[in-house]
Design a protein around this motif. Sequence first.
Motif, short mmCIF file in Angstrom:
data_model
loop_
_atom_site.label_atom_id
_atom_site.label_comp_id
_atom_site.label_asym_id
_atom_site.label_seq_id
_atom_site.Cartn_x
_atom_site.Cartn_y
_atom_site.Cartn_z
N ASP A 162 0.88 -1.16 0.00
CA ASP A 162 0.00 0.00 0.00
C ASP A 162 0.93 1.22 0.00
O ASP A 162 1.62 1.47 0.99
N PRO A 163 0.99 1.98 -1.09
CA PRO A 163 1.95 3.09 -1.18
C PRO A 163 1.67 4.22 -0.20
O PRO A 163 2.55 5.04 0.07
N ASN A 164 0.46 4.27 0.35
CA ASN A 164 0.11 5.34 1.27
C ASN A 164 0.53 5.06 2.71
O ASN A 164 0.74 5.98 3.50
N THR A 165 0.67 3.77 3.05
CA THR A 165 1.00 3.40 4.43
C THR A 165 2.27 2.58 4.56
O THR A 165 2.85 2.49 5.63
N SER A 340 6.43 2.47 -5.27
CA SER A 340 5.61 3.09 -4.23
C SER A 340 5.99 4.56 -4.01
O SER A 340 5.12 5.40 -3.76
N THR A 341 7.27 4.86 -4.13
CA THR A 341 7.74 6.24 -3.95
C THR A 341 7.17 7.16 -5.01
O THR A 341 6.72 8.28 -4.72
N ASN A 344 3.52 7.72 -4.39
CA ASN A 344 3.23 8.51 -3.20
C ASN A 344 3.76 9.94 -3.30
O ASN A 344 4.08 10.57 -2.29
N LYS A 347 7.48 10.44 -1.93
CA LYS A 347 7.81 10.07 -0.55
C LYS A 347 7.97 8.56 -0.43
O LYS A 347 7.10 7.81 -0.87
N ILE A 349 7.92 5.51 1.96
CA ILE A 349 7.42 5.11 3.28
C ILE A 349 8.01 3.76 3.66
O ILE A 349 8.10 2.85 2.84
N ALA A 373 8.44 8.60 6.70
CA ALA A 373 8.59 8.80 5.26
C ALA A 373 9.69 9.81 4.98
O ALA A 373 9.91 10.73 5.75
N GLU A 379 7.48 16.41 -5.75
CA GLU A 379 6.17 15.97 -6.26
C GLU A 379 6.03 16.22 -7.75
O GLU A 379 5.41 15.41 -8.46
N LYS A 436 -3.55 2.84 -4.88
CA LYS A 436 -3.92 2.03 -3.72
C LYS A 436 -3.00 0.81 -3.57
O LYS A 436 -2.97 0.20 -2.50
#
Length: 469
Positions: A162-165, A340-341, A344, A347, A349, A373, A379, A436
Amino acid sequence: MEKLHRNIKLVFAVFCGLFMCLLGYLTYFQVYERQKLIESSYNRRLWEQEESITRGTVYDIRGRVLAATVVENGAKRRVYPQGPAFGPLLGYSSRKLGRAGLEEVLNGELLGISQQDPMLLLRQKILGVSKGNDVYLTIDSDLQKRAYELFQGRRGALVALDPNTGAVLAMVSSPGYNPSSVEKQWEALSKDKASPLLNRAIQGLYPPGSSFKIVTLAAALESIPDIEKRTYETPGYVKVSGRVIRDYEGMEPGNYDVKRAFSLSSNSIFVKIGLEVGKERLFAKAQEFGFNSKIPFELPAAVSRFPRFSLMSDDVELAEASIGQGRILATPLQMAMVASTVANGGKMIQPYIVQKTVTPLGHVKNFEKAGSAKQVIDEVTANKIREYMVDVVENGTGTPARVRGIPVAGKTGSAENPHGETHAWFVGFAPADDPKIAVAVVVENAGSGGRNAGPIAREVISQYLERLQ
């Protein structure tokens, strides 16, 4: 007499020094290494303790049992109902063979000896509690088993995050083994040339091939201001100090901008870009993405390697590094973190696989790492790379990873290796506009990344996103 007194003082000083060293040595182990020694799988007292303590149960994110202790004819036995898809990840806990995988690293939690709250320990003792802590993983067992099936026995690995967490959604190593029967099959498993006991997802080191072009592109976008306005001419190959590096079949000679070169995975153009970026900047960017550093993770992960620029003897080595070849090696976990970086917003994580532990008295300890992170790329750069990765799947080498109705961002890789056929890679994330899930797939000696790793990523992404609906 004076000489004798001097010698006595010298001997006394030496013994005092030795005593202080011994005291310091014992203090170090008591203060800093105590818990590690207590929980070590080599500590035979733990096996005696396990006779009186029932080992905790391991669950997936939805509360389904992955590992549990059963009692048969008065004897305790560890069982693993989910089968070989979980073998390299969970490992085993066997009095005969010892421990491996999560069973080893979570030993203290599962036996309840890692609990630091003295009042909680006292309550458990007074109440006569004789069970360890239950552990809940971030893994979805349905996704794990589906991903394992997709390899069809081929050697390789998959990591989904999960790239957000940073939560690990699936971590597959193929071929696997059934931990419930590991004692009976140990001789065959340990001699198997396919190395089923190895967790390839975290311990397998592979040349990342063109999937590494994400890192090269990030360095180029940050250090070459007008790169998006340029066009690069290629005859289908490039010569660097006498070494010929060719594009793969299907790449026609001609003029390409950097986006199209990335989409079609042009080696010759990315070699030129890498040479312009230079050793120092490419090395620094690889370091920022986590190469040459230990990944902070519950399980021991091999360190992904990018050669230090001082050791890059000439432009040939830099050229190879720019396209993920040469002496670069990466784990699937590392490449999932690269994807994932980008997903995100630049970032990175910290990944984690343990969601929480629950004591027999119901005390919950959460392990989510969302706060840890670091900004690897800005960005704007991350969004530009995302755009390029979407084009890879829509119009380039990654079309086999398309998911109907969902924009997927990805990068393929066909990594040459000196020990056999090309390894197939796919790294990416979805939905591209609201990620996601981020994935990295490698299939050993399979050839084209798009054709062989892309469909596995597609099915895993599709199943996970369907579950979220």
